[in-house]
Scaffold this motif. Structure first.
Motif, mmCIF file in Angstrom:
data_model
loop_
_atom_site.group_PDB
_atom_site.id
_atom_site.type_symbol
_atom_site.label_atom_id
_atom_site.label_comp_id
_atom_site.label_asym_id
_atom_site.label_seq_id
_atom_site.Cartn_x
_atom_site.Cartn_y
_atom_site.Cartn_z
ATOM 1 N N UNK A 120 0.835 -1.190 0.000
ATOM 2 C CA UNK A 120 0.000 0.000 0.000
ATOM 3 C C UNK A 120 0.871 1.241 0.000
ATOM 4 N N UNK A 121 0.449 2.296 -0.693
ATOM 5 C CA UNK A 121 1.220 3.535 -0.649
ATOM 6 C C UNK A 121 1.173 4.140 0.741
ATOM 7 N N UNK A 137 16.407 14.147 0.448
ATOM 8 C CA UNK A 137 17.278 13.093 -0.054
ATOM 9 C C UNK A 137 16.952 12.799 -1.505
ATOM 10 N N UNK A 138 17.940 12.335 -2.236
ATOM 11 C CA UNK A 138 17.724 11.952 -3.619
ATOM 12 C C UNK A 138 18.188 13.004 -4.605
ATOM 13 N N UNK A 155 12.002 8.976 -2.017
ATOM 14 C CA UNK A 155 11.794 7.894 -1.046
ATOM 15 C C UNK A 155 10.397 7.919 -0.433
ATOM 16 N N UNK A 156 9.525 8.790 -0.928
ATOM 17 C CA UNK A 156 8.159 8.869 -0.425
ATOM 18 C C UNK A 156 7.958 9.883 0.680
ATOM 19 N N UNK A 287 10.311 9.482 -11.419
ATOM 20 C CA UNK A 287 11.480 10.216 -11.898
ATOM 21 C C UNK A 287 12.744 9.776 -11.164
ATOM 22 N N UNK A 288 12.591 9.347 -9.919
ATOM 23 C CA UNK A 288 13.734 8.811 -9.189
ATOM 24 C C UNK A 288 14.246 7.523 -9.817
ATOM 25 N N UNK A 289 13.323 6.676 -10.281
ATOM 26 C CA UNK A 289 13.740 5.447 -10.960
ATOM 27 C C UNK A 289 14.441 5.766 -12.273
ATOM 28 N N UNK A 290 13.903 6.717 -13.016
ATOM 29 C CA UNK A 290 14.547 7.118 -14.272
ATOM 30 C C UNK A 290 15.962 7.632 -13.998
#
Length: 673
Positions: A120-121, A137-138, A155-156, A287-290
């Protein structure tokens, strides 16, 4: 005797001192990125830390960048400072903005999501006095606005911002520690990306749309830009559009620049990006995954493809100047570090070098557009199956030797050398090839009828076919190497990782692969958008190698792209040629192995006659049902194939009567007559 003992004691003491020094040098320190985060979270500048440690501020910047490590006695003091900053984080608390009104369950399930079905989100954060501090972060943040501006991280996590104008947001971003780690030893850390949602743009007094539809830029006299200038920020020559870059002048050799993406003006929904509507947290994750798999977005996917080439092979590296004994930028071997004029046959038609050039003097290394009528035996088969080569042109870039930084050298009556990239004028009209296959020497697939300009790749394949190759003229590039190999490898890995996340894995039987691909259109739209962006980055990056003029109406007038080291039509031509001959080699071997020959080819899509409406009818099963090496195989890897579409033989022949190439329509034509 006493003297010998004294000498021995002195030696032991010196050894002990050396060992102690070595131990001190091994005092553990956090990773460079964590050092920056701890300092910025405490609100300290590099100058403040340098003053405490009695060292130059440049040393602190170097320690945080990871380009140099502190030595004693600074190392011990620096480690003590970082340990103290980390301890101070524990009791700190922060306020979190009030959650939005919850949406109805039906509305939530319609939203694309990056969360697995069983995960779940994160629920909206509610104000609580015991919640821990959120540390930025990130590599990026998505900034949205409800009652206040809120930054969403990859990271949410979320963080409310005190800033209420664009300069304040930019200053916060510069101080936050957001960045992407360098992609290669001589690359620079990636600048933070700030994505502004439409609500955030409105809150920051940006217009809902750009009035200048021609240049898509905010007018230079807009109040927001005046405010930026007053705060010391500068814009690049491209101005303030959907993907503006904002920076401050370099201080102490430290860059201070940021990339923005303004969704209200089309960023992330055009120019290769086709992201579905996403909540800010999900958008940050995507966008973090990209970024994790490729790089931080910088503009269109084509721009990202070009920037990825440069990041993986930067044009310069640090080198010591013998005269001044200082470190200065020096050319990086294996990279493209200067703009290069093409050879006359390599120049596009709009290029100044093409003025007065005869059409037959231009090199035409392009993808296939070819089709033929089926013979009597083929016409008796009921179906036509389309096979699409996965990332065919990206695959062709792997290990391909291309020209680098030497200008093309003109030679007359050269002996052909397949190890030297270049353009060769040669007559291949004597080639007698199987008419059931497209000619590997022309874009039309028809046999050449006169001499023409070819890349080294094409002539090397002609030699492989035992043809007599005798060029009469050439433009050769003596400095060469596999410039695109790391670019290919990073894109390949990103593509395979994303396909695996969608349930399509490597090294599975061909039937299982087809079944997985049939389910792909029903997968998570956000993950599919990520996949499409990765593929568009590969395609667009290659297209940028021969970027055409924009807003230039006078023929043979130079355009800005020509002054970039990465504007290299010769490299693009070599990639296209290799993709074409790679496919021809497989088609030829398929015919020799199975007696099956293609009916049509369009770029990387091949049509075959088939007994049954399945690619399994066309492609040999091979050992363990994994296909046969050297032939077309059904698999997820770049260079392998997927089923593009199935139609009837009647449909195919009807397309031919209309003067169309059926390979262009086999995927999208809903008719199946």
């Amino acid at each position: 005797m006493r003297e010998e003992q004294a000498n021995e004691s002195e030696l032991y003491a010196r050894v002990d001192g050396l060992l102690a020094s070595l131990c001190a040098q091994q005092i553990p320190l956090p990773p460079p990125r964590e050092r920056t985060r701890l300092r910025t979270a405490a609100g300290l500048s590099t100058e403040q830390v340098a003053d405490v440690l009695s060292c130059p501020a440049q040393d602190i910047a170097a320690w945080e960048a990871g380009t140099r490590e502190p030595r004693m006695p600074h190392r011990a003091a620096y480690a003590r400072l970082l340990d103290g900053l980390k301890a101070l984080e524990q009791p700190l608390q922060t306020k979190v903005p009030a959650p939005r009104e919850p949406t109805a369950p039906a509305t939530r399930t319609e939203q694309p999501t990056l969360f697995p079905a069983d995960e779940a989100p994160p629920s909206p954060r509610r104000p609580a006095p015991s919640q821990p501090l959120v540390i930025p972060t990130g590599p990026l943040t998505v900034i949205d606005h409800t009652d206040t501006l809120v930054a969403h991280f990859t990271d949410g996590s979320q963080l409310p911002l005190a800033a209420d104008d664009l300069p304040g947001v930019l200053q916060w971003a510069l101080d936050s520690g957001l960045r992407r780690d360098k992609l290669s030893p001589y690359d620079q850390d990636g600048d933070p990306l700030i994505v502004l949602t439409p609500a955030a743009s409105t809150a920051l007094h940006l217009p809902a749309e750009l009035g200048d539809r021609a240049t898509l830029r905010l007018p230079a006299d807009h109040p927001v830009l005046a405010h930026l200038r007053q705060a010391g920020f500068h814009l690049t020559r491209r101005g303030f559009g959907p993907w503006p870059r904002v920076y401050r002048p370099v201080v102490n050799k430290k860059r201070a620049s940021l990339q923005l993406a303004i969704q209200a003006w089309g960023a992330l929904c055009q120019d290769g990006w086709n992201l579905p509507p996403l909540a800010p947290t999900d958008l940050a994750r995507l966008l973090g995954l990209y970024t994790e798999r490729l790089l931080t977005p910088r503009g269109s996917t084509a721009v990202c493809g070009q920037e990825l080439m440069t990041a993986l092979r930067p044009p310069t590296k640090p080198g010591r100047d013998p005269a001044s004994n200082r470190w200065v930028p020096t050319p990086h071997r294996g990279a493209l570090h200067q703009a290069m004029e093409p050879a006359p046959p390599e120049a596009p038609d709009a290029h100044p070098l093409a003025r007065g050039r005869r059409p037959e003097d231009a090199m035409e290394e392009e993808a296939w557009d070819w089709s033929r009528a089926p013979d009597k035996h083929e016409s008796a088969l009921a179906h036509v199956v389309g096979l699409d080569i996965n990332l065919a042109f990206l695959s062709a870039a792997s290990s391909l030797s291309v020209g680098l930084n030497a200008p093309p050298r003109h030679v007359t009556a050269p002996a052909f050398d397949k190890t030297i990239p270049g353009a060769w004028y040669c007559d291949l009209s004597h080639a007698a090839l199987d008419p059931r296959l497209p000619s590997p020497f022309t874009a039309t697939g028809q046999a050449p009828t006169k001499p023409a300009w070819y890349t080294t790749v094409t002539l090397a394949y002609a030699q492989e076919l035992n043809l007599d190759v005798r060029p009469t003229e050439a433009y050769l590039r003596d400095d060469h190497g596999p410039y695109l190999t790391p670019w290919y490898e990073r894109l390949r890995d990103a593509y395979l990782a994303t396909m695996a996340g969608l349930g399509v894995h490597e090294k599975i039987p061909q039937a299982q692969y087809l079944a997985a691909m049939e389910k792909l259109p029903t997968a998570d739209p956000a993950q599919l958008a990520l996949l499409a962006a990765i593929k568009a980055t590969a395609k667009g990056g290659l297209g940028k190698l021969r970027e055409g003029p924009r807003h230039v109406t006078t023929p043979y007038t130079r355009w800005p792209a020509l002054d970039k080291p990465t504007w290299r039509p010769d490299i693009r031509a070599a990639v296209v040629a290799k993709a074409r001959v790679n496919l021809h080699r497989k088609l030829r071997k398929m015919g020799e192995h199975s007696g099956r020959y293609p009916l049509a080819v369009l770029s990387d899509c091949v049509l075959y006659p088939a007994h049954t409406p399945s690619a399994l009818d066309v492609v040999p099963a091979g050992p363990d049902q994994l296909g046969t090496q050297g032939l077309i195989r059904l698999a997820v890897n770049p260079g392998c194939a997927k089923q593009e579409g199935v139609q009837s033989m009647v449909w195919y022949q009807h397309q031919l009567t209309q003067g169309l190439n059926p390979a262009r329509y086999i995927k999208n034509d809903a008719s199946n007559t």
